[in-house]
Scaffold this motif. Structure first.
Motif, mmCIF file in Angstrom:
data_model
loop_
_atom_site.group_PDB
_atom_site.id
_atom_site.type_symbol
_atom_site.label_atom_id
_atom_site.label_comp_id
_atom_site.label_asym_id
_atom_site.label_seq_id
_atom_site.Cartn_x
_atom_site.Cartn_y
_atom_site.Cartn_z
ATOM 1 N N ASN A 421 0.853 -1.194 0.000
ATOM 2 C CA ASN A 421 0.000 0.000 0.000
ATOM 3 C C ASN A 421 0.890 1.245 0.000
ATOM 4 N N ASP A 422 0.293 2.427 0.188
ATOM 5 C CA ASP A 422 1.070 3.671 0.098
ATOM 6 C C ASP A 422 2.178 3.760 1.130
ATOM 7 N N GLU A 423 2.036 2.963 2.195
ATOM 8 C CA GLU A 423 3.032 3.049 3.275
ATOM 9 C C GLU A 423 4.052 1.916 3.207
ATOM 10 N N SER A 440 9.672 1.051 -7.053
ATOM 11 C CA SER A 440 10.462 2.285 -7.230
ATOM 12 C C SER A 440 11.313 2.140 -8.478
ATOM 13 N N SER A 449 10.897 5.513 -0.551
ATOM 14 C CA SER A 449 9.986 4.425 -0.159
ATOM 15 C C SER A 449 10.537 3.704 1.072
ATOM 16 N N ARG A 452 9.523 5.841 4.011
ATOM 17 C CA ARG A 452 8.083 5.683 4.284
ATOM 18 C C ARG A 452 7.806 4.353 4.974
ATOM 19 N N GLU A 472 2.506 11.313 7.551
ATOM 20 C CA GLU A 472 1.442 12.025 6.806
ATOM 21 C C GLU A 472 2.025 13.098 5.917
ATOM 22 N N GLN A 475 3.364 11.548 2.875
ATOM 23 C CA GLN A 475 2.299 11.099 1.969
ATOM 24 C C GLN A 475 1.783 12.272 1.144
#
Ligand code: FES
Length: 477
Positions: A421-423, A440, A449, A452, A472, A475
């Motif tokens: 996922n985004d994280e 990536s 990444s 993160r 956050e 993001q």
């Protein structure tokens, strides 16, 4: 025997040569340097053929220099199938090639390849008679195989070291270094495992902009934060599930059994060679292999060098080779613009545009390549070159994450990627992934990444408002 060429080590090079050492290669005494891989010392000494392929006895030589192919396998100190690109020179080592008759250099069984036409289906041969079949089996076993068993008794088992950690990070490239630094900065203890001798991954490539400076920065930053335990030359071997994950890793002297609450996988990519006729001829390298050989270990295996590729990194490598006074046969690319291409033109590098490589020619080592126009199968240009760097999309090294239970997905452009996922959270609750295996496409994106995933992993271990805010804001971009 043509010699490779040693050049002056470029400034800032993280690959230091140790003291001179001498080792034995099939009865000859050769020179290398402590810490330099055997494969590099052998190429510097002009060794061209490292072995023979199993079936057709085609010549084999190093391709990747990162432990991912089998082109450099040799018998070292009586032990077969040692990757010489991963084995440092040591004084007094005894190194031999292990396939071919009477030797890998002059192998009469190469005739199998030359006489068998397009293919040899050994499954259906000599099966009509059981006697003939047994004789054929005996002969085939003699002709093929990878080396003889070790001459000495196996060593006693290496000791196992068991310990626990908040998190294990696998891979010390840009993503892994970033993830480990972030996690430890958030107060968690981390074990960082790296399969190679040097940390840095793609940052070690001479063609990565400011890569070497960034490794130095990372080194200083990582050494300044407490809580990171780094093991180099220690590949992760397996991950077992459970309330805490069990990560098994090993090096020459020890096996590590690490209980970890979280895992971040940053295993990067493998280099590939594109398909064309004779693409297995020694003298053909992936860009990272040539980069490591020339920019890192300061050895030019053969000249002139032809560079074939589209990516900025490959074009920058060509420029770097020119700066290091390596003779170039030219650059084959479909690129028509970009800083890297402009810079090559400024350096008077000959550019062959709109062409692709269709065939490599040579006996035991590359002599020439044939090029064709993009839209044609017919070659219309033959170039003399003794080494060729050919780019293909790198393949993500997703296997360990997949075996550990993370879902992967296939894309025709990137190959198999670990789903995140985004994280950076994978489909496995305790495992994160970052860098090229998570999609990536540059060193900078990999480092981001990693950061993160490090923050998200830290939050999953312990909620912290400051860490949450940092994540956050990342993001939001
Ligand atoms: S494994 Fe050694 S060159 Fe590829």
């Amino acid at each position: 025997m043509a010699q490779g060429r040693r050049i002056k080590s470029p400034e800032g090079n993280p690959f230091e040569r140790g003291k001179q050492v001498r080792f034995q290669f099939e009865g000859r005494s050769l020179q290398g340097y402590d810490h330099e891989p055997l494969a590099v010392a052998l190429m510097a000494a002009g060794v061209r053929v490292f072995g023979r392929s199993l079936k057709y006895h085609r010549p084999r030589g190093p391709v990747c220099l990162h432990g991912h192919c089998s082109g450099c396998l040799m018998r070292v100190n009586g032990v077969a199938n040692i990757r010489t690109c991963e084995t440092p020179c040591r004084s007094g080592m005894v190194v031999e090639r292990q396939t071919g008759w009477p030797s890998a250099g002059l192998d009469f069984f190469r005739a199998v390849d030359l006489l068998s036409g397009e293919r040899l289906d050994h499954h259906g041969m000599f099966t009509a008679s059981s006697v003939l079949n047994r004789i054929a089996g005996y002969v085939v076993r003699k002709l093929s195989g990878l080396g003889a068993p070790p001459t000495a008794d196996p060593q006693t088992p290496v000791p196992i070291s068991r310990f626990s950690s908040d998190a294990v990070v696998i891979g010390a490239g840009a993503a892994g270094l970033s993830a480990a630094k972030t996690l430890s900065g958030c107060g968690h203890n981390v074990v960082l495992l790296e399969a190679e001798e040097h940390r840095g991954g793609r940052l070690l490539d001479g063609a990565t902009q400011n890569g070497w400076e960034r490794i130095r920065d990372f080194k200083e930053e990582i050494e300044s934060v407490a809580g990171i335990e780094i093991h180099v030359k220690t590949p992760a071997l397996a991950v077992y599930p459970g309330d805490t994950l069990q990560v098994v890793a090993g090096n020459e002297g020890k096996t590590f059994w690490i209980s970890a609450r979280r895992l971040i996988v940053c295993t990067g990519t493998y280099e590939q060679i594109p398909l064309f006729e004779n693409n297995d001829l020694p003298g053909i390298f992936g860009p990272r292999a040539m980069d490591r050989l020339v920019c890192g270990y300061s050895v030019v295996p053969a000249e002139p060098v032809l560079v074939v590729g589209e990516r900025d990194a490959t074009l920058r490598l060509a420029g770097r080779l020119r700066e290091l006074n390596v003779t170039l046969a030219g650059v084959v690319t479909t690129r028509t613009e970009g800083d890297a291409l402009t810079s090559l033109k400024r350096k008077n590098v000959e550019i062959f545009q709109d062409r692709r490589i269709v065939r490599a020619l040579g006996g035991k080592w590359l002599d020439r390549v044939e090029l064709a126009h993009r839209s044609s199968e017919q070659s219309d240009l033959v170039l003399d070159c003794r080494a060729c760097v050919v780019e293909a999309p790198p393949a993500p090294a997703y296997e360990l994450a997949h075996h550990a239970g993370c879902r992967v997905s296939f894309s025709s452009q990137s190959g198999y990627l670990v789903q995140v996922n985004d994280e950076g959270q994978t489909t496995h609750g305790q495992i994160f992934a970052a860098g090229h295996i998570a999609g990536s496409d540059s060193v900078d994106a990999a480092a981001q990444s990693g950061e993160r995933a490090g923050l998200a992993c830290a939050l999953s271990l312990k909620d912290d408002a400051q860490v949450r805010r940092r994540l956050e804001s990342m993001q939001k971009g």
